[in-house]
Each structure stands twice: as structure tokens, then as C-alpha cells.
Design a protein around this motif. Structure first.
Motif, PDB file in Angstrom:
ATOM      1  N   MET A   1       0.101  13.714   3.437  1.00  0.00           N
ATOM      2  CA  MET A   1       1.280  13.938   2.609  1.00  0.00           C
ATOM      3  C   MET A   1       2.409  12.672   2.680  1.00  0.00           C
ATOM      4  O   MET A   1       2.430  12.184   3.985  1.00  0.00           O
ATOM      5  N   ASN A   2       3.199  12.685   1.732  1.00  0.00           N
ATOM      6  CA  ASN A   2       4.028  11.350   1.887  1.00  0.00           C
ATOM      7  C   ASN A   2       5.093  11.939   2.343  1.00  0.00           C
ATOM      8  O   ASN A   2       5.591  12.919   2.436  1.00  0.00           O
ATOM      9  N   LYS A   3       5.673  10.901   3.248  1.00  0.00           N
ATOM     10  CA  LYS A   3       7.093  11.224   4.299  1.00  0.00           C
ATOM     11  C   LYS A   3       8.199  10.514   3.554  1.00  0.00           C
ATOM     12  O   LYS A   3       7.852   9.307   3.298  1.00  0.00           O
ATOM     13  N   ILE A   4       9.207  10.967   3.363  1.00  0.00           N
ATOM     14  CA  ILE A   4      10.411  10.339   2.753  1.00  0.00           C
ATOM     15  C   ILE A   4      11.594  10.403   3.628  1.00  0.00           C
ATOM     16  O   ILE A   4      11.907  11.341   4.291  1.00  0.00           O
ATOM     17  N   ILE A   5      12.080   9.235   3.905  1.00  0.00           N
ATOM     18  CA  ILE A   5      13.307   9.091   4.726  1.00  0.00           C
ATOM     19  C   ILE A   5      14.439   8.355   3.919  1.00  0.00           C
ATOM     20  O   ILE A   5      14.311   7.557   3.101  1.00  0.00           O
ATOM     21  N   LEU A   6      15.317   9.462   3.548  1.00  0.00           N
ATOM     22  CA  LEU A   6      16.676   9.024   2.804  1.00  0.00           C
ATOM     23  C   LEU A   6      17.612   8.427   3.673  1.00  0.00           C
ATOM     24  O   LEU A   6      17.930   9.245   4.841  1.00  0.00           O
ATOM     25  N   ALA A   7      18.081   7.532   3.545  1.00  0.00           N
ATOM     26  CA  ALA A   7      18.866   6.828   4.021  1.00  0.00           C
ATOM     27  C   ALA A   7      20.366   6.268   3.412  1.00  0.00           C
ATOM     28  O   ALA A   7      20.267   5.646   2.211  1.00  0.00           O
ATOM     29  N   SER A   8      21.532   6.599   4.019  1.00  0.00           N
ATOM     30  CA  SER A   8      22.839   6.370   2.979  1.00  0.00           C
ATOM     31  C   SER A   8      24.056   5.937   4.111  1.00  0.00           C
ATOM     32  O   SER A   8      23.975   6.253   5.042  1.00  0.00           O
ATOM     33  N   HIS A   9      25.066   5.704   3.360  1.00  0.00           N
ATOM     34  CA  HIS A   9      26.207   5.746   3.608  1.00  0.00           C
ATOM     35  C   HIS A   9      26.662   7.048   3.844  1.00  0.00           C
ATOM     36  O   HIS A   9      26.193   7.759   2.804  1.00  0.00           O
ATOM     37  N   GLY A  10      27.557   7.696   4.786  1.00  0.00           N
ATOM     38  CA  GLY A  10      28.003   9.074   4.702  1.00  0.00           C
ATOM     39  C   GLY A  10      27.009   9.907   4.643  1.00  0.00           C
ATOM     40  O   GLY A  10      25.664   9.647   5.232  1.00  0.00           O
ATOM     41  N   GLU A  11      27.186  11.120   4.119  1.00  0.00           N
ATOM     42  CA  GLU A  11      26.604  12.146   3.840  1.00  0.00           C
ATOM     43  C   GLU A  11      25.583  12.393   2.551  1.00  0.00           C
ATOM     44  O   GLU A  11      25.052  13.485   2.560  1.00  0.00           O
ATOM     45  N   LEU A  12      25.457  11.352   1.867  1.00  0.00           N
ATOM     46  CA  LEU A  12      24.594  11.504   0.846  1.00  0.00           C
ATOM     47  C   LEU A  12      23.220  11.681   1.063  1.00  0.00           C
ATOM     48  O   LEU A  12      22.499  12.793   0.218  1.00  0.00           O
ATOM     49  N   SER A  13      22.562  11.191   2.057  1.00  0.00           N
ATOM     50  CA  SER A  13      21.069  11.682   2.201  1.00  0.00           C
ATOM     51  C   SER A  13      20.977  12.921   2.657  1.00  0.00           C
ATOM     52  O   SER A  13      20.022  13.620   2.378  1.00  0.00           O
ATOM     53  N   GLN A  14      21.830  13.636   3.508  1.00  0.00           N
ATOM     54  CA  GLN A  14      21.669  14.983   3.710  1.00  0.00           C
ATOM     55  C   GLN A  14      21.716  15.776   2.483  1.00  0.00           C
ATOM     56  O   GLN A  14      21.311  16.938   2.448  1.00  0.00           O
ATOM     57  N   GLY A  15      22.695  15.701   1.824  1.00  0.00           N
ATOM     58  CA  GLY A  15      22.888  16.361   0.588  1.00  0.00           C
ATOM     59  C   GLY A  15      21.871  16.145  -0.358  1.00  0.00           C
ATOM     60  O   GLY A  15      21.385  17.223  -1.062  1.00  0.00           O
ATOM     61  N   MET A  16      21.250  15.038  -0.615  1.00  0.00           N
ATOM     62  CA  MET A  16      20.219  14.853  -1.352  1.00  0.00           C
ATOM     63  C   MET A  16      18.747  15.589  -0.677  1.00  0.00           C
ATOM     64  O   MET A  16      18.312  16.403  -1.443  1.00  0.00           O
ATOM     65  N   LYS A  17      18.823  15.622   0.599  1.00  0.00           N
ATOM     66  CA  LYS A  17      17.779  16.401   1.349  1.00  0.00           C
ATOM     67  C   LYS A  17      17.709  17.789   1.036  1.00  0.00           C
ATOM     68  O   LYS A  17      16.759  18.417   0.723  1.00  0.00           O
ATOM     69  N   GLN A  18      18.976  18.333   1.217  1.00  0.00           N
ATOM     70  CA  GLN A  18      19.144  19.811   0.968  1.00  0.00           C
ATOM     71  C   GLN A  18      18.966  20.147  -0.462  1.00  0.00           C
ATOM     72  O   GLN A  18      18.388  21.181  -0.734  1.00  0.00           O
ATOM     73  N   THR A  19      19.401  19.499  -1.396  1.00  0.00           N
ATOM     74  CA  THR A  19      19.200  19.784  -2.766  1.00  0.00           C
ATOM     75  C   THR A  19      17.693  19.582  -3.065  1.00  0.00           C
ATOM     76  O   THR A  19      17.184  20.711  -3.884  1.00  0.00           O
ATOM     77  N   ALA A  20      16.977  18.671  -2.710  1.00  0.00           N
ATOM     78  CA  ALA A  20      15.377  18.662  -2.756  1.00  0.00           C
ATOM     79  C   ALA A  20      14.668  19.867  -2.475  1.00  0.00           C
ATOM     80  O   ALA A  20      13.859  20.445  -3.092  1.00  0.00           O
ATOM     81  N   SER A  21      15.150  20.269  -1.167  1.00  0.00           N
ATOM     82  CA  SER A  21      14.674  21.563  -0.747  1.00  0.00           C
ATOM     83  C   SER A  21      14.942  22.693  -1.542  1.00  0.00           C
ATOM     84  O   SER A  21      13.925  23.530  -1.368  1.00  0.00           O
ATOM     85  N   MET A  22      15.984  22.890  -1.957  1.00  0.00           N
ATOM     86  CA  MET A  22      16.226  24.042  -2.726  1.00  0.00           C
ATOM     87  C   MET A  22      15.490  24.135  -3.982  1.00  0.00           C
ATOM     88  O   MET A  22      15.011  25.137  -4.480  1.00  0.00           O
ATOM     89  N   ILE A  23      15.036  22.999  -4.522  1.00  0.00           N
ATOM     90  CA  ILE A  23      14.264  22.944  -5.740  1.00  0.00           C
ATOM     91  C   ILE A  23      12.647  22.890  -5.312  1.00  0.00           C
ATOM     92  O   ILE A  23      11.987  23.787  -6.033  1.00  0.00           O
ATOM     93  N   ILE A  24      12.172  22.277  -4.411  1.00  0.00           N
ATOM     94  CA  ILE A  24      10.962  22.146  -4.097  1.00  0.00           C
ATOM     95  C   ILE A  24      10.639  22.569  -2.964  1.00  0.00           C
ATOM     96  O   ILE A  24       9.276  22.852  -2.459  1.00  0.00           O
ATOM     97  N   GLY A  25      11.459  23.473  -2.116  1.00  0.00           N
ATOM     98  CA  GLY A  25      10.949  23.767  -0.708  1.00  0.00           C
ATOM     99  C   GLY A  25      11.148  23.114   0.280  1.00  0.00           C
ATOM    100  O   GLY A  25      10.920  21.737   0.060  1.00  0.00           O
ATOM    101  N   ASP A  26      11.002  23.486   1.521  1.00  0.00           N
ATOM    102  CA  ASP A  26      11.238  22.551   2.487  1.00  0.00           C
ATOM    103  C   ASP A  26       9.570  22.262   3.511  1.00  0.00           C
ATOM    104  O   ASP A  26       9.189  23.469   4.001  1.00  0.00           O
ATOM    105  N   ALA A  27       9.047  21.175   2.858  1.00  0.00           N
ATOM    106  CA  ALA A  27       7.604  21.014   3.278  1.00  0.00           C
ATOM    107  C   ALA A  27       7.648  20.259   4.681  1.00  0.00           C
ATOM    108  O   ALA A  27       6.614  19.932   5.080  1.00  0.00           O
ATOM    109  N   GLY A  28       8.871  19.712   5.238  1.00  0.00           N
ATOM    110  CA  GLY A  28       8.893  18.928   6.350  1.00  0.00           C
ATOM    111  C   GLY A  28       8.504  17.796   6.198  1.00  0.00           C
ATOM    112  O   GLY A  28       8.476  17.019   7.303  1.00  0.00           O
ATOM    113  N   ASN A  29       8.553  17.251   4.975  1.00  0.00           N
ATOM    114  CA  ASN A  29       8.353  15.713   4.762  1.00  0.00           C
ATOM    115  C   ASN A  29       9.413  14.979   4.436  1.00  0.00           C
ATOM    116  O   ASN A  29       9.165  13.836   4.099  1.00  0.00           O
TER     117      ASN A  29
END
Length: 139
Positions: A1-29
Motif C-alpha cells: 500500500m502506498n503511504k502518503i505524508i502530507l507536509a505543509s505550512h500551518g494546518e493545510l496538511s491536517q485539513g487535506m488528510k481529514q478531507t481525503a479521509s471523509m471521501i475515501i475512508g481512513d485506511a491509515g496510509n
């Protein structure tokens, strides 16, 4: 399984992770790290610690902006770990496309995903103006 690390200034990465999880579910990757918040340690350290836990195979490191301090810091990690893919200018279509693949992406697949992500950036005002002059109802 591919692992994605989102890295950003401020909280953009956390928001992106949360939104992606809402759409595709949280697979832990999908993982999110942030820079330049008072409680955060340097982003390079955060990513290095995360890589110690998850390994560096099939890792896609996505940053917010090319040439920014986050991307520049993580270029050093990519150079020390050439198996890691580093992409800047992350957007939600890019995150979802990589996260839903079950194996490491070929160069051709990555080029296609990057191009599709670029095409997701649309000036809706211009699109509507063009569509109105053509006379169609469907976008």
C-alpha cells in the motif's frame, strides 16, 4: 500500500488528510505534518521520525508549495532516500489518486496522476463564460 505524508505550512496538511479521509475512508496510509506552528518541532525531524515508523518504501511525500521552506527542507530527505517520491503543489485529487492505488506507481502512472491533478484546477468564471457563449447547459 502506498503511504502518503502530507507536509505543509500551518494546518493545510491536517485539513487535506481529514478531507481525503471523509471521501475515501481512513485506511491509515495518509499522515500529516505541519511546520511553523508554536508547538511543532522542525518539519524535517517530524518526517524523519515518521519514516522510522512506517519505512521509506512506497512513500509519497506531498508538500504545499515548490520552493517553500517545507519543500526545501524535505528535498534533503528525498536526496538521502531516493526511493521516496517528493511532489509539491499538493491538492485533493492528487492525494486521493495516490492513496487509492494499491502498489507503487510507475513513472507513467505518476505523470498521468500529476497531469489529472493539474487539470483539476479550473477557473469556473472562465468556464461558465465560455460555456455561455457556446450556448450549452452542460458543463
Amino acid at each position: 500500500m502506498n503511504k502518503i505524508i502530507l507536509a505543509s505550512h500551518g494546518e493545510l496538511s491536517q485539513g487535506m488528510k481529514q478531507t481525503a479521509s471523509m471521501i475515501i475512508g481512513d485506511a491509515g496510509n495518509i499522515f500529516a505534518v505541519s511546520a511553523f506552528r508554536d508547538e511543532d518541532e522542525p518539519i524535517k525531524n517530524q518526517v524523519e521520525e515518521l519514516l522510522e515508523r512506517i519505512g521509506s518504501q512506497n512513500v509519497y511525500l506531498l508538500t504545499d508549495i515548490f520552493g517553500g521552506s517545507v519543500n526545501n527542507d524535505l528535498l534533503q530527505i528525498q536526496q538521502m532516500n531516493p526511493e521516496i517520491h517528493l511532489l509539491s503543489g499538493m491538492n485533493l485529487p492528487l492525494v486521493i489518486s495516490i492513496a487509492t492505488q494499491t502498489s507503487e506507481l510507475s513513472t507513467e502512472q505518476m505523470e498521468m496522476i500529476v497531469e489529472e491533478s493539474r487539470q483539476g484546477l479550473i477557473d469556473c468564471k472562465q468556464l461558465l463564460a465560455t460555456n455561455m457563449t457556446i450556448g450549452g447547459d452542460d458543463l
